[in-house]
Design a protein around this motif. Sequence first.
Motif, PDB file in Angstrom:
ATOM      1  N   GLU A  94       0.828  -1.213   0.000  1.00  0.00           N
ATOM      2  CA  GLU A  94       0.000   0.000   0.000  1.00  0.00           C
ATOM      3  C   GLU A  94       0.863   1.265   0.000  1.00  0.00           C
ATOM      4  N   GLY A 191      -6.589   1.416   3.864  1.00  0.00           N
ATOM      5  CA  GLY A 191      -6.024   1.581   2.534  1.00  0.00           C
ATOM      6  C   GLY A 191      -6.876   0.884   1.494  1.00  0.00           C
ATOM      7  N   ARG A 192      -6.410   0.870   0.257  1.00  0.00           N
ATOM      8  CA  ARG A 192      -7.179   0.315  -0.854  1.00  0.00           C
ATOM      9  C   ARG A 192      -7.097  -1.209  -0.933  1.00  0.00           C
ATOM     10  N   PRO A 199      -7.106  -4.069  -5.237  1.00  0.00           N
ATOM     11  CA  PRO A 199      -7.698  -2.792  -4.825  1.00  0.00           C
ATOM     12  C   PRO A 199      -9.169  -2.958  -4.477  1.00  0.00           C
ATOM     13  N   PHE A 201     -10.923  -1.682  -1.641  1.00  0.00           N
ATOM     14  CA  PHE A 201     -11.589  -0.457  -1.167  1.00  0.00           C
ATOM     15  C   PHE A 201     -11.267   0.649  -2.166  1.00  0.00           C
ATOM     16  N   LYS A 202     -12.161   0.864  -3.103  1.00  0.00           N
ATOM     17  CA  LYS A 202     -11.864   1.611  -4.326  1.00  0.00           C
ATOM     18  C   LYS A 202     -11.461   3.062  -4.088  1.00  0.00           C
ATOM     19  N   HIS A 203     -11.990   3.689  -3.036  1.00  0.00           N
ATOM     20  CA  HIS A 203     -11.753   5.115  -2.835  1.00  0.00           C
ATOM     21  C   HIS A 203     -10.945   5.411  -1.575  1.00  0.00           C
ATOM     22  N   ALA A 204     -10.325   4.384  -1.015  1.00  0.00           N
ATOM     23  CA  ALA A 204      -9.616   4.557   0.251  1.00  0.00           C
ATOM     24  C   ALA A 204      -8.294   5.300   0.067  1.00  0.00           C
ATOM     25  N   ASP A 212     -13.083   3.063   5.096  1.00  0.00           N
ATOM     26  CA  ASP A 212     -13.892   2.604   3.974  1.00  0.00           C
ATOM     27  C   ASP A 212     -14.539   1.284   4.367  1.00  0.00           C
ATOM     28  N   TYR A 244     -21.236   0.154   0.016  1.00  0.00           N
ATOM     29  CA  TYR A 244     -19.896   0.726   0.215  1.00  0.00           C
ATOM     30  C   TYR A 244     -20.062   2.172   0.676  1.00  0.00           C
ATOM     31  N   GLN A 246     -18.050   5.491   3.312  1.00  0.00           N
ATOM     32  CA  GLN A 246     -16.926   5.987   4.098  1.00  0.00           C
ATOM     33  C   GLN A 246     -17.456   6.650   5.360  1.00  0.00           C
TER      34      GLN A 246
END
Length: 287
Positions: A94, A191-192, A199, A201-204, A212, A244, A246
């Motif tokens: 990461e 992290g993602r 990957p 967690f797409k937006h982490a 996330d 999903y 945040q």
Amino acid sequence: MSNTLVILNPAAHSERAQRRRGQVALLARDSVICATSRSGEAEGIARRAVLEGFEKIVAAGGDGTINEVVNGLAGSQAKLGLLPIGTMNVFATELGLPAHDLELCWKIIQSEQTRLVDLPSANGKHFVQLAGVGLDAQVVKETSTKLRRNFGPLSYLISAAQIAARQPPRLFIESEDASIDEGSFVLIGNGRLYGGPFPFFKHAVIDDGLLDVVVFKRLGYLEIIKYLQDVIFSSEIRAPEIEYFQTGRLLVQSDQSVPVELDGELVGNCPVEFSVRERCLRVLVPG
């Protein structure tokens, strides 16, 4: 580097792991090296190192070793260095560390290039990369040390297959940022990446102050495993069976005994409350 303490996890038994342990000993020959002898020991070593004034504390191991070391140095000014010699090395990946090149990782530790990252916690225990409530924690719980030693990462797939036919638990989710209040399986990412270089967690982002969260709704384990593949290999999460979002805080409860894992290590059962401290962990990273 007398200001540096290396905490070495010598638990791996493969020939490759033995070679990499020898390489760690050679690279860190001018530093203090402490080898652990049991699970949980790295946290205590890191805590003592902070009190003794070490400026850099290096985790030489996998994600579980990093988790222990971070729990020992949390709240201090000490910098975390990584020599990734574990099986997955998700947190190192990461951060962009070259897990295949320990010599370069050591040069990064010798530098002063740090990144402030978030430090999530669950019921007061810290983690750096990911947490799970339900399926993956159950897999960790039922995967014996002997099975891991004999089959490596494949051991977790073996355990997953053994529990796939069971009825998943009913989890109750509380967060002001969630539009769902119930599910069968919950994953939390800082992290993602999850499960290796995927990957998930797409937006982490590891320094955005947010967790996330991926919630698998009322699905059976076989369905969950199918959707796990969909999430890993899709650029976005669009399946209606998956939520999903945040958040900065999350509470997961159940009327059953449901295990919880942090960075791949079993830590207890529900209920569990997640929160995050923003940008408070100093990590030595590539420049």
